[in-house]
Design a protein around this motif. Sequence first.
Motif, mmCIF file in Angstrom:
data_model
loop_
_atom_site.group_PDB
_atom_site.id
_atom_site.type_symbol
_atom_site.label_atom_id
_atom_site.label_comp_id
_atom_site.label_asym_id
_atom_site.label_seq_id
_atom_site.Cartn_x
_atom_site.Cartn_y
_atom_site.Cartn_z
ATOM 1 N N ARG A 78 -41.408 2.847 23.586
ATOM 2 C CA ARG A 78 -42.203 3.790 22.795
ATOM 3 C C ARG A 78 -43.114 4.650 23.658
ATOM 4 O O ARG A 78 -43.850 5.496 23.147
ATOM 5 C CB ARG A 78 -43.060 3.040 21.770
ATOM 6 C CG ARG A 78 -44.230 2.300 22.377
ATOM 7 C CD ARG A 78 -45.022 1.541 21.326
ATOM 8 N NE ARG A 78 -45.648 2.398 20.350
ATOM 9 C CZ ARG A 78 -46.855 2.910 20.483
ATOM 10 N NH1 ARG A 78 -47.567 2.669 21.583
ATOM 11 N NH2 ARG A 78 -47.372 3.662 19.537
ATOM 12 N N ASP A 80 -44.335 7.281 26.935
ATOM 13 C CA ASP A 80 -44.030 8.657 27.315
ATOM 14 C C ASP A 80 -43.289 8.765 28.633
ATOM 15 O O ASP A 80 -42.947 9.876 29.064
ATOM 16 C CB ASP A 80 -45.335 9.461 27.411
ATOM 17 C CG ASP A 80 -46.069 9.528 26.083
ATOM 18 O OD1 ASP A 80 -45.394 9.512 25.042
ATOM 19 O OD2 ASP A 80 -47.315 9.568 26.091
ATOM 20 N N ARG A 106 -39.380 7.144 24.677
ATOM 21 C CA ARG A 106 -39.202 7.197 23.226
ATOM 22 C C ARG A 106 -37.733 7.064 22.828
ATOM 23 O O ARG A 106 -37.227 7.781 21.970
ATOM 24 C CB ARG A 106 -39.813 8.498 22.676
ATOM 25 C CG ARG A 106 -41.310 8.609 22.909
ATOM 26 C CD ARG A 106 -41.854 9.938 22.446
ATOM 27 N NE ARG A 106 -41.335 11.046 23.264
ATOM 28 C CZ ARG A 106 -41.829 11.405 24.442
ATOM 29 N NH1 ARG A 106 -42.871 10.778 24.940
ATOM 30 N NH2 ARG A 106 -41.305 12.406 25.125
ATOM 31 N N GLU A 107 -37.066 6.108 23.464
ATOM 32 C CA GLU A 107 -35.656 5.836 23.172
ATOM 33 C C GLU A 107 -35.411 4.335 23.150
ATOM 34 O O GLU A 107 -36.292 3.540 23.504
ATOM 35 C CB GLU A 107 -34.733 6.494 24.210
ATOM 36 C CG GLU A 107 -34.658 8.009 24.106
ATOM 37 C CD GLU A 107 -33.637 8.591 25.070
ATOM 38 O OE1 GLU A 107 -33.171 7.836 25.955
ATOM 39 O OE2 GLU A 107 -33.313 9.787 24.949
ATOM 40 N N GLU A 132 -45.261 -1.027 27.023
ATOM 41 C CA GLU A 132 -44.863 -0.373 25.788
ATOM 42 C C GLU A 132 -43.371 -0.497 25.537
ATOM 43 O O GLU A 132 -42.729 0.405 25.003
ATOM 44 C CB GLU A 132 -45.296 1.094 25.781
ATOM 45 C CG GLU A 132 -46.805 1.292 25.744
ATOM 46 C CD GLU A 132 -47.204 2.697 25.382
ATOM 47 O OE1 GLU A 132 -47.905 2.882 24.382
ATOM 48 O OE2 GLU A 132 -46.810 3.613 26.129
ATOM 49 N N LEU A 378 -43.874 -2.126 16.863
ATOM 50 C CA LEU A 378 -42.611 -1.582 17.366
ATOM 51 C C LEU A 378 -41.471 -2.414 16.800
ATOM 52 O O LEU A 378 -41.501 -3.643 16.844
ATOM 53 C CB LEU A 378 -42.598 -1.624 18.896
ATOM 54 C CG LEU A 378 -41.328 -1.150 19.610
ATOM 55 C CD1 LEU A 378 -41.034 0.300 19.270
ATOM 56 C CD2 LEU A 378 -41.483 -1.322 21.123
ATOM 57 N N ALA A 407 -42.776 6.321 12.174
ATOM 58 C CA ALA A 407 -42.011 7.296 12.961
ATOM 59 C C ALA A 407 -40.783 6.615 13.542
ATOM 60 O O ALA A 407 -40.762 5.395 13.751
ATOM 61 C CB ALA A 407 -42.869 7.882 14.083
ATOM 62 N N LEU A 409 -37.810 6.640 16.696
ATOM 63 C CA LEU A 409 -37.523 7.069 18.066
ATOM 64 C C LEU A 409 -36.119 7.658 18.079
ATOM 65 O O LEU A 409 -35.114 6.933 18.112
ATOM 66 C CB LEU A 409 -37.636 5.875 19.024
ATOM 67 C CG LEU A 409 -38.983 5.143 19.034
ATOM 68 C CD1 LEU A 409 -38.949 3.981 20.028
ATOM 69 C CD2 LEU A 409 -40.124 6.095 19.373
ATOM 70 N N GLN A 413 -37.662 11.668 21.070
ATOM 71 C CA GLN A 413 -38.819 12.164 20.336
ATOM 72 C C GLN A 413 -39.313 11.093 19.363
ATOM 73 O O GLN A 413 -38.537 10.274 18.874
ATOM 74 C CB GLN A 413 -38.465 13.440 19.554
ATOM 75 C CG GLN A 413 -37.964 14.583 20.418
ATOM 76 C CD GLN A 413 -39.048 15.125 21.335
ATOM 77 O OE1 GLN A 413 -40.218 15.190 20.951
ATOM 78 N NE2 GLN A 413 -38.661 15.539 22.532
ATOM 79 N N THR A 414 -40.622 11.121 19.111
ATOM 80 C CA THR A 414 -41.201 10.281 18.070
ATOM 81 C C THR A 414 -41.322 11.130 16.817
ATOM 82 O O THR A 414 -42.197 11.993 16.719
ATOM 83 C CB THR A 414 -42.578 9.744 18.494
ATOM 84 O OG1 THR A 414 -42.430 8.995 19.717
ATOM 85 C CG2 THR A 414 -43.156 8.840 17.432
ATOM 86 N N VAL A 447 -41.569 2.985 14.847
ATOM 87 C CA VAL A 447 -42.928 2.749 15.319
ATOM 88 C C VAL A 447 -43.862 2.920 14.129
ATOM 89 O O VAL A 447 -43.791 3.938 13.431
ATOM 90 C CB VAL A 447 -43.323 3.715 16.455
ATOM 91 C CG1 VAL A 447 -44.792 3.522 16.830
ATOM 92 C CG2 VAL A 447 -42.436 3.499 17.673
ATOM 93 N N THR A 449 -47.890 3.046 13.157
ATOM 94 C CA THR A 449 -49.254 3.146 13.675
ATOM 95 C C THR A 449 -50.203 3.254 12.492
ATOM 96 O O THR A 449 -49.860 3.838 11.451
ATOM 97 C CB THR A 449 -49.429 4.363 14.594
ATOM 98 O OG1 THR A 449 -49.044 5.542 13.887
ATOM 99 C CG2 THR A 449 -48.567 4.221 15.844
#
Length: 636
Positions: A78, A80, A106-107, A132, A378, A407, A409, A413-414, A447, A449
């Motif tokens: 998750r 960057d 993010r994959e 992460e 996650l 969101a 992945l 992109q998220t 994800v 949050t």
Amino acid sequence: MEPLVSSRHLPAVVVLVAILAGLALVDVGDPGPPRFGTADAYAMPTADVASSLSSTWFCAASADAGGASGLIVTVANRGDEPRSGTVTWFPAGADPVARPVQVGAREAVALEADEAVDVGAVSAMIEVDGGEVGVEHTVRGTGSASTAPCASSASDRWYLANGTTARDATQILALFNPFPDDAIVDIAFVTDQGRDEPEALQGVPVAAGTTTRVNVGDVVRRRDLTATSVTTRSGRVVVDRLQRFDGSDGRSGISLTLAAPAPAQSWTFPAGQYQEGLAERWHVYNPEDRDVVVILEVVPDTGEVPIPLERTVSARGQIVIDGAETAPVPAGMGHSSTIRSVDGAGVVVERELSGIAPSPRRGWSSMLGSPSASEGWLLPFGPGAGAVADRLSVHNPGPAPVRFSVAALVGGQTVVMPGLSEVELGPAQRRELAMAEVVDSSPVPLVVTADGLVVVERDLSPSVDAGISTTLGIPVAGREPPLPRWRPRPPPRVRRRHWAARPRRPNPWASPGSGPGHRGGSGARPIVVIAHLARRSVERRGGGGRHGEHRPDVPPAALHYGWPVGFLGPEGAQGILERAVVPVGRASSWPTQWPDDWPAEGWPTGGLGLRRSRRWGRGSDVSHLLIHFPQFDDLM
């Protein structure tokens, strides 16, 4: 004789000694909490923070059906930054096989064991450079599949509250030792017939870099219930339970569960339901040497909270609470549930879902609850999935509303899901989301949050084939830490000290007649304010009484207002929880000042969550509780 250190090297030696001394001084103070994801600290796997140098995950079990492993490991990132590392497969009877792993930012990637090895029994270890990252493993049998988190650390003990060796069932324990040293384990069970410690499972060797698979039915035959404890004499292992049903008694499918490396005081399940043909049962295992009182709290979707159910679990025993028999909520009503101990002891809790005709859900699943809540979760499983009824349940266990977003992945992109941004969730409420209606290619890595503490569960049961597969998400570190692992402590040591001055503002915790300036008299009662529950001091104030500082003989926990909770105070006094206040979203400054926004009467209902405060050190949990010590009343 030449000097041991020449004069030209002396400055460097002095600098080195100073650095080592400084490190020693730093370590002398109260140590911060251990790193996230270590089994020594927490009762569930946790994704490390982004700044971690590395992450390691262990997946013990495979399906081992028809000569194929049926094992798929999903690694989700998750963060960057891309992550790289190695997956090492440990096939039975063969040397380990290592393969490189690349996971983009993010994959998620899916790793199939059958592409690397050609044996049925195989385990996996995943090592990547950074945090992460979360890892889940999926096992696929004939017509069914099940998903569970992998372990973020090995441990010297593991617990399971459920399992069966009934006529239609096969229960396998996978004991994975990924380390270069051998391990020796003892395995004990608590069944519906009593405690059982088979001689054949005492001193079981688990060789370095191998997995020992134990067919429980070979040594504990025809038992409807089996709670399990695995303890190592030497070394550390990872334990999975694989439960199969042949359909001869109505149940069918396969279920995978990662064991718990520690008991905990509270276990939460965001989803639940029972109806005709679908049974819901809570299994509570007490591995301690004393009886434990537990409370079952069920919150239906209607919001009408029933009276909690209280039960006593005998020392080293287990109980089963059947939803249909106790009827905490109406049949067919969706709900969340929490089981907590009220006397400071740790327990292990699983929720069983068992579906037969006429229920549309056919299969069996038994999942450990969550001993923690977090602001970030996650859920890695996604690539290579078949048709599943992908449902996501988000539960707010706290006393204040929270907002959460979901969101996916996708393509590096998220992507926030339509309609699932800043969704408000009231106190003790939950929300069940049909992800297959939101995401065309569901399931995908998700994800979650939130701006407060939540607990997340995912239902990946097949939409056509038999089987029930439920799994918790993986909490993400760097937000709210899971509850520290409970370990027995010696009796508290009392250190006397005198407060130089008292706050001028009236004490909102005090009972009538016990405010500042009061020196005794009718109605004064000593109280205690626990300003920090995680391995730090407890500060006691009373209306003119004696003052002291001690460490509680209870583990940190999420507590609910209104239930009697025992605390061991100065000189062995027993205290009762009377009031609880947590200034949500701010750091505590007690006892130097009393914040204006502290409610005088505490929370009237709902849960008390542990909060963080920089004032008490890195990653601290801060709670303030009012506890009455009747033994000190005569001092007032």
